[in-house]
Design a protein around this motif. Structure first.
Motif, PDB file in Angstrom:
ATOM      1  N   LEU A   1      12.308  41.510  32.303  1.00  0.00           N
ATOM      2  CA  LEU A   1      12.735  42.304  31.160  1.00  0.00           C
ATOM      3  C   LEU A   1      14.086  41.842  30.613  1.00  0.00           C
ATOM      4  CD1 LEU A   1      11.781  45.868  32.461  1.00  0.00           C
ATOM      5  CD2 LEU A   1      10.641  44.604  30.626  1.00  0.00           C
TER       6      LEU A   1
ATOM      7  N   LEU B   1       7.658  46.280  35.191  1.00  0.00           N
ATOM      8  CA  LEU B   1       7.628  46.857  33.852  1.00  0.00           C
ATOM      9  C   LEU B   1       8.589  48.031  33.686  1.00  0.00           C
ATOM     10  CD1 LEU B   1       3.765  46.868  33.220  1.00  0.00           C
ATOM     11  CD2 LEU B   1       5.437  45.421  32.069  1.00  0.00           C
TER      12      LEU B   1
ATOM     13  N   TRP C   1       4.490  50.942  24.514  1.00  0.00           N
ATOM     14  CA  TRP C   1       4.964  49.742  25.216  1.00  0.00           C
ATOM     15  C   TRP C   1       5.930  48.982  24.319  1.00  0.00           C
ATOM     16  CZ3 TRP C   1       4.011  49.582  30.208  1.00  0.00           C
ATOM     17  CH2 TRP C   1       2.863  50.198  30.717  1.00  0.00           C
TER      18      TRP C   1
ATOM     19  N   GLN D   1       8.625  44.659  27.410  1.00  0.00           N
ATOM     20  CA  GLN D   1       7.568  44.838  28.412  1.00  0.00           C
ATOM     21  C   GLN D   1       6.372  43.930  28.119  1.00  0.00           C
ATOM     22  OE1 GLN D   1       7.262  49.117  27.854  1.00  0.00           O
ATOM     23  NE2 GLN D   1       7.902  49.469  29.982  1.00  0.00           N
TER      24      GLN D   1
END
Length: 399
Positions: free
Chosen positions: A213, A282, A315, A319
């Motif tokens: 990330l 995530l 989302w 991600q």
């Protein structure tokens, strides 16, 4: 704004000094020479000429006919070039030189701004996925069991990504309505739009090395609007069991302007609350806000039909990038990945005709023109504009 001073813009102009999106253009007197430019107001600033005039150390990158060399140069160079452009349009000492390098937007031809390496499309709006699930699976759960555990996506066709303004030929293919005994072949009767936001990869990654990330800003150069045209009848017949194919691959329209990711810093916002825990790779709970407050508008033949809010996406783009590479898949300069259809909770916030008509139509007719526009809040009350995406439907070709 004075006709003789194109650098003087209203404070709320969406393409002012806080925006500065990049594109590629040519002129009538040199139609085969493609140059990198930055949009400022209703003009294009010739970056090749600016770099040469100013003795920029990045002149070679800005003399290229596509954005790809600049994309590959990395975040430090992206920031240095952007700072130099902002200075050129705001510094009174450079005013005369900069104005001499501005070309009216309506006097240039805009081209696909980068060479697309790979194209991936996601399905990141809970509202869209729920609405579509209810249409296609009325007697089952609207969301599939995996939807809140991972960003669902598919690999599209990079070779049919086209720049805004390119005509969209109605696709032909197999289609089979539920009441039909056998499939038929012919032009799509349920041609649709999908209002999406695209992310353009600059810095590549090595095969076998996932991008976490925290790597989002180092790898993603900028943002653009995307219309992922969809032939719903072709799609419905072909997509079981492997997913989208010919119902999507005939055309994907993107803006001629790529807005730098840094231009959207003031529009960063927290994504919607998630009610299902995600796996650690995530988990963005300790990261910078991953949502972006983009306000999209969808017009068909000049009439506004929807205003989808990108801030409602479940989302985030970070991600999506992480999931896309978690198996070791590498990034290439010029990769494009799109958010999937942007839809919100309200009836006027739905990003495709399938949702807007609850699957009943009408869908697009030949001659229809679709335009996507968007803006985001910027610093000091400014607006950050995204370049529009326009496409007109032309009849199917019979041979």
């Amino acid at each position: 704004m004075s006709e003789h001073h194109p650098l003087d813009l209203p404070e709320d102009h969406p393409f002012g000094p806080h925006t500065l999106p990049y594109g590629v253009f040519s002129t009538a007197d040199e139609p085969t020479r493609r140059r990198i430019g930055v949009r400022y107001g209703d003009h294009v600033l010739d970056l090749d000429a600016l770099a040469a005039t100013s003795g920029s150390p990045h002149a070679d990158l800005l003399a290229a006919p596509t954005l790809n060399p600049l994309l590959a140069a990395g975040r430090e160079i992206w920031q240095a070039v952007r700072d130099a452009v902002r200075t050129a349009v705001t510094d009174p000492a450079q005013r005369a030189t900069t104005e001499s390098l501005l070309l009216p937007l309506n006097a240039v031809t805009l081209h696909l701004p980068f060479e697309v390496a790979d194209y991936v499309d996601f399905y990141a709006s809970e509202h869209h996925a729920t609405n579509v699930g209810r249409i296609f699976r009325p007697n089952a759960d609207a969301l599939t069991p995996n939807w809140k555990h991972l960003p669902i996506g598919y690999h599209g066709r990079a070779g049919t990504v086209v720049v805004s303004g390119t005509p969209v030929v109605r696709p032909s293919g197999q289609r089979k309505a539920p009441a039909d005994t056998a499939p038929t072949f012919g032009p799509s009767l349920r041609l649709d739009i999908e209002a999406e936001v695209g992310f353009v990869v600059g810095t590549p990654s090595a095969l076998g090395e996932p991008v976490g990330l925290a790597g989002f800003r180092d790898h993603v150069f900028g943002v653009c609007l995307v219309n992922d045209w969809s032939a719903r009848d072709i799609q419905a017949w072909e997509y079981v069991p492997l997913g989208p194919f010919l119902g999507k691959s005939f055309a994907t329209s993107v803006s001629a302007w790529i807005t730098p990711l840094d231009a959207l810093d003031h529009a960063r916002t927290a994504p919607p609350a998630r009610d299902v825990p995600v796996l650690p790779y995530l988990d963005d709970s300790d990261a910078e806000p991953g949502g972006i407050d983009l306000r999209i508008q969808v017009d068909i033949n000049g009439e506004t039909v929807a205003r989808p809010p990108f801030s409602a996406m479940y989302w985030t783009a970070a991600q999506q990038l992480t999931h896309m590479t978690v198996n070791g898949a590498s990034l290439r300069t010029g990769d494009l990945y799109a958010s999937g259809t942007v839809s919100g909770p309200e009836p006027d916030q739905l990003g495709c005709l399938l949702e807007l008509t609850q699957g009943k139509g009408p869908f697009l007719e030949d001659g229809d023109e679709v335009t996507l526009t968007a803006w985001a809040p910027g610093p000091e009350g400014s607006r950050i504009g995204l370049g529009e995406v326009t496409g007109r439907i032309t009849p199917a070709r019979t041979s």
